[in-house]
Design an enzyme around this catalytic site. Structure first.
Site, PDB file in Angstrom:
ATOM      1  N   GLN A  81     -19.693 -13.054  18.731  1.00  0.00           N
ATOM      2  CA  GLN A  81     -20.603 -13.858  18.045  1.00  0.00           C
ATOM      3  C   GLN A  81     -21.872 -13.331  17.514  1.00  0.00           C
ATOM      4  OE1 GLN A  81     -20.761 -16.690  21.118  1.00  0.00           O
ATOM      5  NE2 GLN A  81     -18.604 -17.355  20.861  1.00  0.00           N
ATOM      6  N   GLU A  97     -23.410   0.847  18.144  1.00  0.00           N
ATOM      7  CA  GLU A  97     -22.712   0.358  19.302  1.00  0.00           C
ATOM      8  C   GLU A  97     -22.012   1.504  20.038  1.00  0.00           C
ATOM      9  OE1 GLU A  97     -19.778  -2.699  18.654  1.00  0.00           O
ATOM     10  OE2 GLU A  97     -19.455  -3.278  20.683  1.00  0.00           O
ATOM     11  N   ILE A  98     -21.620   1.468  21.307  1.00  0.00           N
ATOM     12  CA  ILE A  98     -20.752   2.538  22.040  1.00  0.00           C
ATOM     13  C   ILE A  98     -19.408   2.483  21.491  1.00  0.00           C
ATOM     14  CG2 ILE A  98     -20.084   0.864  23.731  1.00  0.00           C
ATOM     15  CD1 ILE A  98     -20.219   3.182  25.833  1.00  0.00           C
ATOM     16  N   ARG A 127     -13.816   4.589  20.398  1.00  0.00           N
ATOM     17  CA  ARG A 127     -12.773   5.804  20.056  1.00  0.00           C
ATOM     18  C   ARG A 127     -13.270   7.121  20.390  1.00  0.00           C
ATOM     19  NH1 ARG A 127     -13.042   5.997  13.617  1.00  0.00           N
ATOM     20  NH2 ARG A 127     -11.198   7.337  13.985  1.00  0.00           N
ATOM     21  N   ARG A 174      -7.118   1.976  23.792  1.00  0.00           N
ATOM     22  CA  ARG A 174      -8.111   0.746  24.046  1.00  0.00           C
ATOM     23  C   ARG A 174      -7.666  -0.677  23.263  1.00  0.00           C
ATOM     24  NH1 ARG A 174     -12.536   0.999  19.384  1.00  0.00           N
ATOM     25  NH2 ARG A 174     -11.047   1.688  17.786  1.00  0.00           N
ATOM     26  N   ARG A 192     -28.843 -19.796  18.950  1.00  0.00           N
ATOM     27  CA  ARG A 192     -28.231 -19.495  20.169  1.00  0.00           C
ATOM     28  C   ARG A 192     -28.745 -19.687  21.346  1.00  0.00           C
ATOM     29  NH1 ARG A 192     -23.212 -18.376  18.120  1.00  0.00           N
ATOM     30  NH2 ARG A 192     -23.346 -17.025  16.180  1.00  0.00           N
TER      31      ARG A 192
HETATM   32  C1  LIG Z   1     -22.856 -23.070  17.522  1.00  0.00           C
HETATM   33  C2  LIG Z   1     -22.203 -22.163  16.519  1.00  0.00           C
HETATM   34  C3  LIG Z   1     -20.862 -22.111  16.258  1.00  0.00           C
HETATM   35  C4  LIG Z   1     -20.265 -21.324  15.283  1.00  0.00           C
HETATM   36  N1  LIG Z   1     -19.106 -21.353  14.986  1.00  0.00           N
HETATM   37  C5  LIG Z   1     -18.255 -20.420  14.196  1.00  0.00           C
HETATM   38  C6  LIG Z   1     -16.973 -20.542  13.917  1.00  0.00           C
HETATM   39  O1  LIG Z   1     -16.234 -21.414  14.600  1.00  0.00           O
HETATM   40  N2  LIG Z   1     -16.478 -19.799  13.066  1.00  0.00           N
HETATM   41  C7  LIG Z   1     -17.466 -18.758  12.393  1.00  0.00           C
HETATM   42  O2  LIG Z   1     -16.664 -17.881  11.416  1.00  0.00           O
HETATM   43  N3  LIG Z   1     -18.438 -18.876  12.617  1.00  0.00           N
HETATM   44  C8  LIG Z   1     -19.118 -19.557  13.495  1.00  0.00           C
HETATM   45  N4  LIG Z   1     -20.642 -19.331  13.787  1.00  0.00           N
HETATM   46  C9  LIG Z   1     -21.521 -18.379  13.042  1.00  0.00           C
HETATM   47  C10 LIG Z   1     -22.197 -19.018  11.952  1.00  0.00           C
HETATM   48  O3  LIG Z   1     -21.310 -19.536  10.771  1.00  0.00           O
HETATM   49  C11 LIG Z   1     -23.025 -17.877  11.256  1.00  0.00           C
HETATM   50  O4  LIG Z   1     -22.203 -16.703  10.904  1.00  0.00           O
HETATM   51  C12 LIG Z   1     -24.018 -17.280  12.598  1.00  0.00           C
HETATM   52  O5  LIG Z   1     -24.605 -18.268  13.300  1.00  0.00           O
HETATM   53  C13 LIG Z   1     -25.108 -16.291  11.661  1.00  0.00           C
HETATM   54  O6  LIG Z   1     -25.809 -17.234  11.089  1.00  0.00           O
HETATM   55  P1  LIG Z   1     -26.713 -16.675   9.686  1.00  0.00           P
HETATM   56  O7  LIG Z   1     -25.916 -16.331   8.782  1.00  0.00           O
HETATM   57  O8  LIG Z   1     -27.591 -17.770   9.392  1.00  0.00           O
HETATM   58  O9  LIG Z   1     -27.570 -15.610  10.197  1.00  0.00           O
HETATM   59  P2  LIG Z   1     -27.782 -13.976   9.753  1.00  0.00           P
HETATM   60  O10 LIG Z   1     -26.775 -13.275   9.383  1.00  0.00           O
HETATM   61  O11 LIG Z   1     -28.825 -13.526  10.834  1.00  0.00           O
HETATM   62  O12 LIG Z   1     -28.411 -14.464   8.416  1.00  0.00           O
HETATM   63  C14 LIG Z   1     -29.928 -15.073   8.511  1.00  0.00           C
HETATM   64  C15 LIG Z   1     -30.199 -15.659   7.200  1.00  0.00           C
HETATM   65  O13 LIG Z   1     -30.345 -14.599   6.284  1.00  0.00           O
HETATM   66  C16 LIG Z   1     -29.450 -15.088   4.956  1.00  0.00           C
HETATM   67  N5  LIG Z   1     -28.496 -14.054   4.690  1.00  0.00           N
HETATM   68  C17 LIG Z   1     -27.972 -12.955   5.564  1.00  0.00           C
HETATM   69  N6  LIG Z   1     -27.113 -12.274   4.956  1.00  0.00           N
HETATM   70  C18 LIG Z   1     -26.757 -13.003   3.722  1.00  0.00           C
HETATM   71  C19 LIG Z   1     -26.015 -12.658   2.717  1.00  0.00           C
HETATM   72  N7  LIG Z   1     -25.231 -11.613   2.614  1.00  0.00           N
HETATM   73  N8  LIG Z   1     -25.891 -13.369   1.664  1.00  0.00           N
HETATM   74  C20 LIG Z   1     -26.756 -14.275   1.374  1.00  0.00           C
HETATM   75  N9  LIG Z   1     -27.824 -14.710   2.542  1.00  0.00           N
HETATM   76  C21 LIG Z   1     -27.662 -14.050   3.603  1.00  0.00           C
HETATM   77  C22 LIG Z   1     -28.957 -16.335   5.134  1.00  0.00           C
HETATM   78  O14 LIG Z   1     -29.910 -17.229   4.896  1.00  0.00           O
HETATM   79  C23 LIG Z   1     -28.942 -16.532   6.713  1.00  0.00           C
HETATM   80  O15 LIG Z   1     -28.991 -17.765   7.258  1.00  0.00           O
HETATM   81  C24 LIG Z   1     -21.143 -20.308  14.620  1.00  0.00           C
HETATM   82  C25 LIG Z   1     -22.407 -20.312  14.927  1.00  0.00           C
HETATM   83  C26 LIG Z   1     -22.946 -20.920  15.863  1.00  0.00           C
HETATM   84  C27 LIG Z   1     -24.562 -20.885  16.199  1.00  0.00           C
END
Ligand SMILES: Cc1cc2nc3c(=O)[nH]c(=O)nc-3n(C[C@H](O)[C@H](O)[C@H](O)COP(=O)(O)OP(=O)(O)OC[C@H]3O[C@@H](n4cnc5c(N)ncnc54)[C@H](O)[C@@H]3O)c2cc1C
Length: 282
Positions: free
Chosen positions: A93, A104-105, A108, A177, A204
């Site tokens: 997550q 990360e560790i 492999r 592993r 989170r």
């Molecule tokens: C309660 C909860 C439940 C969830 N359930 C699921 C699930 O069921 N399945 C699942 O797959 N995921 C799940 N997620 C993960 C979620 O969809 C996001 O991938 C995760 O929270 C990371 O968020 P983020 O992309 O905003 O964060 P980050 O990756 O840290 O990005 C921060 C911000 O930067 C921008 N950004 C970063 N990279 C890019 C890019 N390449 N292109 C465009 N903009 C970018 C976006 O604005 C983003 O909001 C869950 C998350 C939460 C908190």
């Protein structure tokens, strides 16, 4: 000429450098290093005026203003590096947050330690019926919880025994592993700037996030309070403990303030009430 932004020392962060904050049964969070703190945010924001840090009260006001108005780039000038130890299912997550740098560790190269997460009795719960991603609050007997705990640890022991047998036969580590459980602990360095760390914490520390990742997020929040106290205070006040209302919800609030009915019903009303109550959970 812009003011110098020399190395910033934050005494409260210095005190906790390398301190191990225990999380879950075998995990931890350690602040390895930090770059900048509140003073760096202020310096970065004041670049345009050619002025440095002022009084604490003025700095707090500026930081609060920047945060409220989403002037995010000064917060990106602060960078924190953590050493984290967590179960793989939490790390999966975690790694979805793409704006951090990770080392990360490797299973492999290294032999994986027989260290797995077993939830505490208090954290063992039935599947929730109204939230597919959550746990129910229905009570479970202590006996049942202990049976669940033993089931977890027995399975983990069995799998690690098999892993060790493969390692002893000199089977490649990268293959040996592959059946290890998601509960196995992993470790990594994680470096992120404060703006993106706040985004991570908003998602989170939330009650919708899984309890185990929430425990780590709350520990990071504690470390942020030491590293950038003013910025973290503003973040907690405006973002972490705040909610965003839709147009309909704002109309409902206006109606309620005018002593009328909210005008919302069904699911919309339920969501609105949940938002109003959400601050009570923090
Ligand atoms: C309660 C909860 C439940 C969830 N359930 C699921 C699930 O069921 N399945 C699942 O797959 N995921 C799940 N997620 C993960 C979620 O969809 C996001 O991938 C995760 O929270 C990371 O968020 P983020 O992309 O905003 O964060 P980050 O990756 O840290 O990005 C921060 C911000 O930067 C921008 N950004 C970063 N990279 C890019 C890019 N390449 N292109 C465009 N903009 C970018 C976006 O604005 C983003 O909001 C869950 C998350 C939460 C908190």
């Amino acid at each position: 000429m812009i003011p110098h932004m020399a190395h910033c020392i934050v005494p409260s962060a210095e005190e906790i450098l390398d301190k191990e904050y225990k999380v879950l049964d075998k995990g931890f969070v350690r602040l390895v290093d930090y770059l900048g703190g509140d003073a760096r945010i202020v310096q970065a924001a004041r670049v345009s005026y050619g002025q440095g840090t002022k009084s604490v009260r003025e700095d707090a006001g500026l930081i609060d203003y920047l945060l409220r108005h989403q002037h995010t780039s000064p917060f990106e000038q602060v960078v924190l590096t953590f050493h984290l130890k967590m179960p793989i299912f939490v790390a999966r997550q975690w790694i979805r947050h793409r704006t951090a740098r990770v080392n990360e560790i490797s299973g492999r190269y290294s032999i994986m330690q027989n260290e797995c997460y077993v939830p505490a009795c208090d954290d063992i719960a039935y599947q929730s019926t109204n939230n597919r991603q959550g746990r129910s609050t229905d009570s479970i007997s202590t006996e049942e919880k202990q049976t669940v705990q033993s089931r977890f640890s027995d399975q983990q022991e069995q799998i690690f025994e098999g892993y060790q047998q493969l390692i002893n036969k000199n089977i490649a580590r990268e293959l040996a592993r592959i059946n290890l459980p998601l509960s196995t602990y992993t470790e990594f360095y994680w470096q992120i700037d404060l703006h993106n760390l706040f985004h991570f914490l908003k998602l989170r520390c939330d009650m919708h996030a899984q309890k185990e990742i929430r425990d780590y997020a709350n520990t990071l929040l504690e470390i942020c309070r030491k590293t950038a106290p003013l910025a973290t205070q503003s973040f907690e006040k405006h973002i972490l403990s705040g909610v965003r209302f839709s147009e309909g919800e704002l109309n409902a609030l206006r109606n309620l303030l005018a002593g009328k009915e909210s005008g919302l019903s069904g699911k919309e009303l339920q969501r609105f009430e949940e938002k109003i109550k959400s601050g009570e959970q923090l």
